[in-house]
Structures are given as C-alpha cells and as structure tokens.
Design a protein around this motif. Structure first.
Motif, mmCIF file in Angstrom:
data_model
loop_
_atom_site.group_PDB
_atom_site.id
_atom_site.type_symbol
_atom_site.label_atom_id
_atom_site.label_comp_id
_atom_site.label_asym_id
_atom_site.label_seq_id
_atom_site.Cartn_x
_atom_site.Cartn_y
_atom_site.Cartn_z
ATOM 1 N N ALA A 75 0.787 -1.155 0.030
ATOM 2 C CA ALA A 75 -0.187 0.023 -0.034
ATOM 3 C C ALA A 75 0.781 1.237 0.025
ATOM 4 O O ALA A 75 1.637 1.550 0.937
ATOM 5 C CB ALA A 75 -0.941 0.067 1.269
ATOM 6 N N VAL A 76 0.772 2.130 -0.862
ATOM 7 C CA VAL A 76 1.158 3.371 -1.004
ATOM 8 C C VAL A 76 0.062 4.297 -0.636
ATOM 9 O O VAL A 76 -1.102 4.398 -1.479
ATOM 10 C CB VAL A 76 1.757 4.126 -2.285
ATOM 11 C CG1 VAL A 76 2.069 5.362 -2.279
ATOM 12 C CG2 VAL A 76 2.958 2.846 -2.680
ATOM 13 N N PRO A 105 6.937 -0.652 -9.162
ATOM 14 C CA PRO A 105 6.155 -1.473 -9.740
ATOM 15 C C PRO A 105 5.506 -2.583 -8.972
ATOM 16 O O PRO A 105 6.149 -3.311 -7.789
ATOM 17 C CB PRO A 105 6.963 -2.147 -10.718
ATOM 18 C CG PRO A 105 8.183 -1.240 -10.865
ATOM 19 C CD PRO A 105 8.277 -0.695 -9.547
ATOM 20 N N GLY A 106 4.405 -2.725 -8.913
ATOM 21 C CA GLY A 106 3.486 -3.730 -7.981
ATOM 22 C C GLY A 106 2.992 -3.216 -6.921
ATOM 23 O O GLY A 106 1.941 -3.934 -6.320
ATOM 24 N N ASP A 107 2.973 -1.791 -6.460
ATOM 25 C CA ASP A 107 2.470 -1.047 -5.383
ATOM 26 C C ASP A 107 1.076 -0.918 -5.830
ATOM 27 O O ASP A 107 0.785 -0.973 -6.787
ATOM 28 C CB ASP A 107 2.980 0.052 -5.158
ATOM 29 C CG ASP A 107 4.405 -0.013 -4.376
ATOM 30 O OD1 ASP A 107 4.888 -1.095 -3.786
ATOM 31 O OD2 ASP A 107 5.343 0.999 -4.498
ATOM 32 N N ALA A 136 -0.037 -1.754 -9.464
ATOM 33 C CA ALA A 136 -0.978 -2.935 -9.636
ATOM 34 C C ALA A 136 -2.580 -2.684 -9.572
ATOM 35 O O ALA A 136 -3.213 -3.521 -9.978
ATOM 36 C CB ALA A 136 -0.599 -4.056 -8.557
ATOM 37 N N GLY A 137 -2.966 -1.749 -8.894
ATOM 38 C CA GLY A 137 -4.305 -1.533 -8.521
ATOM 39 C C GLY A 137 -4.406 -0.154 -7.598
ATOM 40 O O GLY A 137 -3.466 0.321 -7.205
ATOM 41 N N VAL A 138 -5.584 0.075 -7.869
ATOM 42 C CA VAL A 138 -5.990 1.251 -6.939
ATOM 43 C C VAL A 138 -7.413 1.171 -6.018
ATOM 44 O O VAL A 138 -8.273 0.555 -6.682
ATOM 45 C CB VAL A 138 -6.281 2.577 -7.853
ATOM 46 C CG1 VAL A 138 -6.677 3.947 -7.149
ATOM 47 C CG2 VAL A 138 -5.145 2.876 -8.934
ATOM 48 N N PRO A 189 0.973 2.812 5.345
ATOM 49 C CA PRO A 189 1.696 2.534 4.252
ATOM 50 C C PRO A 189 2.717 1.365 4.411
ATOM 51 O O PRO A 189 3.007 1.074 5.533
ATOM 52 C CB PRO A 189 2.720 3.692 4.374
ATOM 53 C CG PRO A 189 2.596 4.402 5.699
ATOM 54 C CD PRO A 189 1.221 4.082 6.185
ATOM 55 N N GLY A 190 2.650 0.425 3.484
ATOM 56 C CA GLY A 190 3.393 -0.755 3.643
ATOM 57 C C GLY A 190 2.440 -1.749 3.905
ATOM 58 O O GLY A 190 2.910 -3.183 3.757
ATOM 59 N N ASP A 191 1.250 -1.795 4.415
ATOM 60 C CA ASP A 191 0.356 -2.759 4.524
ATOM 61 C C ASP A 191 0.129 -3.541 3.241
ATOM 62 O O ASP A 191 0.396 -2.945 2.008
ATOM 63 C CB ASP A 191 -1.129 -2.343 4.971
ATOM 64 C CG ASP A 191 -1.002 -1.960 6.424
ATOM 65 O OD1 ASP A 191 -0.318 -2.080 7.176
ATOM 66 O OD2 ASP A 191 -2.252 -1.299 6.675
#
Length: 229
Positions: A75-76, A105-107, A136-138, A189-191
């Motif tokens: 997670a960002v 990439p991949g976040d 990767a997604g939102v 953040p980071g989850d």
C-alpha cells in the motif's frame, strides 16, 4: 467568474502535500501466486479475524469497477481532506502525480477521498500514468471518474463511488504514505493489499509470515476436502 487557475492539464495532480512519510520495505516473496487463489480475500479475512484484526472492507461498500481481477501489493497511501477555501480561490489540491514519485512496480495506491463519492480523486489520465509506473491497482474511499478510460488501461480499481465531478479545488491532498482511514479501517503505508471481487483486506507486514503460514494450511485442507491433493 471563476478565478481558479486551471493551468496545464499535464500538471494536474502534482500538488505537494505537507506530509510525506517513508514507505516501508516489504518482502512480498511469500505472496507469490496469491493472486491466482480463488476466494483469496475471504480466506485472508478469516485469518485476520482469527488474529484479532479488523482490516477488511466489503465490495458492497467499495465495488470493483472491473470484475474478475485479484490484486496483491504494497500500500502507498494518499490522504485528502475538504479544501478550506472556496473552489474559485483554491489551488489544484490533487496529489496522484506526486504520489507516483514514491512507488515501485506492483504497489497499490490506497486513497482516502471524500468517502461519500461526490468528488473524484482519480480518473483516466491518472490511470494512464499509474500503469506507466507499474501500479498494480487502486483503492479509493471516494469517487473515481473516466471509468471507460480506466477500463481501457486495464487497471483494477475499487471505489466507493463514480462521478464526473472533479475533486480539483474541492479536496486537498494532505499526506502521502501516512496512516489513512478506508471505510472505518485504519490503513498504514506498507500494508499488504489483497483485493478481489469479494472485498479488500489490509495485512500488516509484521503478521504477513503468520498469515502466509495459516493460508497454506487452509489451502492444504481445502485440497484434501476437494480431493485435489
């Protein structure tokens, strides 16, 4: 007459918030292949319940805007608050471009918007840039727009609502990589974000090894039950 300076469209979303935190490094090696597991969010939700965490959101509250996708990533986080000035006097306020300077990439972008889905904080151009950066997604607790363009970009998106109305000048981005609230769930953040057609789960990195261990046990038990060992 509006005095809000629109400026070049290429600059929309480049507002710099007051708070930009550090994004923790997370070893996602153990999640390799998780995106192919049927019913992943449901299983992860059960595991988090057993571990004493309330960190899941249903797709009733935040549906996927294109079905059949499963996303697993770091997670960002982005946080928005209502703009304090009237729109005619307000600046841009959107921060998706600024956030993309802090991703790998991949976040997964996880955005605390207005919650109600009135104003968009993510649209077609933002989706295009996100795909370019390998997002990767939102996940948006609020609204998105330009769903047709987002679909064309093949970017998985979950949101509370859909609208044509921009959040520019109406919402102010106040933080990147700070703790946020998504449908009464605290996300840091980071989850590790796990999102599919049933729901969205947020796994704290410190419990990821235990979640992975329990997931493997459940999958092994399901294979025995189904006779697919």
């Amino acid at each position: 007459m509006s005095t809000n300076k629109e400026g070049p469209r290429a600059a929309i979303g480049s507002h710099q918030p007051a708070h930009i935190g550090e994004l923790p490094e997370v070893d996602l090696a153990m999640t390799e292949g998780w995106g192919d597991i049927p019913g992943l969010s449901s299983t992860i939700s059960d595991i988090l319940d057993d571990l004493g965490y309330h960190l899941c959101v249903s797709c009733t509250a935040m549906p996927a805007r294109s079905t059949g996708r499963c996303v697993v990533g770091r997670a960002v986080t982005l946080r928005y608050l209502p703009e304090r000035r009237v729109r005619e006097s307000a600046s841009d306020g959107l921060i998706h471009q600024s956030a993309l300077q802090h991703v790998s990439p991949g976040d997964v972008l996880v955005i605390e918007g207005d919650g109600a889905g009135q104003y968009s904080v993510f649209g077609g151009m933002a989706a295009h840039r996100a795909v370019q950066r390998g997002i990767a997604g939102v996940v948006v607790d609020g609204a998105v727009r330009d769903v047709d363009q987002i679909t064309d970009e093949q970017l998985p998106v979950w949101s509370t609502g859909v609208t044509c109305v921009t959040g520019r000048g109406r919402l102010q981005g106040v933080g990147i990589n700070v703790p946020i609230r998504i449908q009464r769930v605290q996300v840091c953040p980071g989850d590790i974000v796990i999102a599919d057609d049933s729901g969205i789960c947020f796994v704290p990195p410190e419990v990821l090894p235990e979640v992975g261990r329990r997931l493997n046990e459940i999958l092994a038990e399901e294979r025995r039950i189904l006779g697919t060992r």
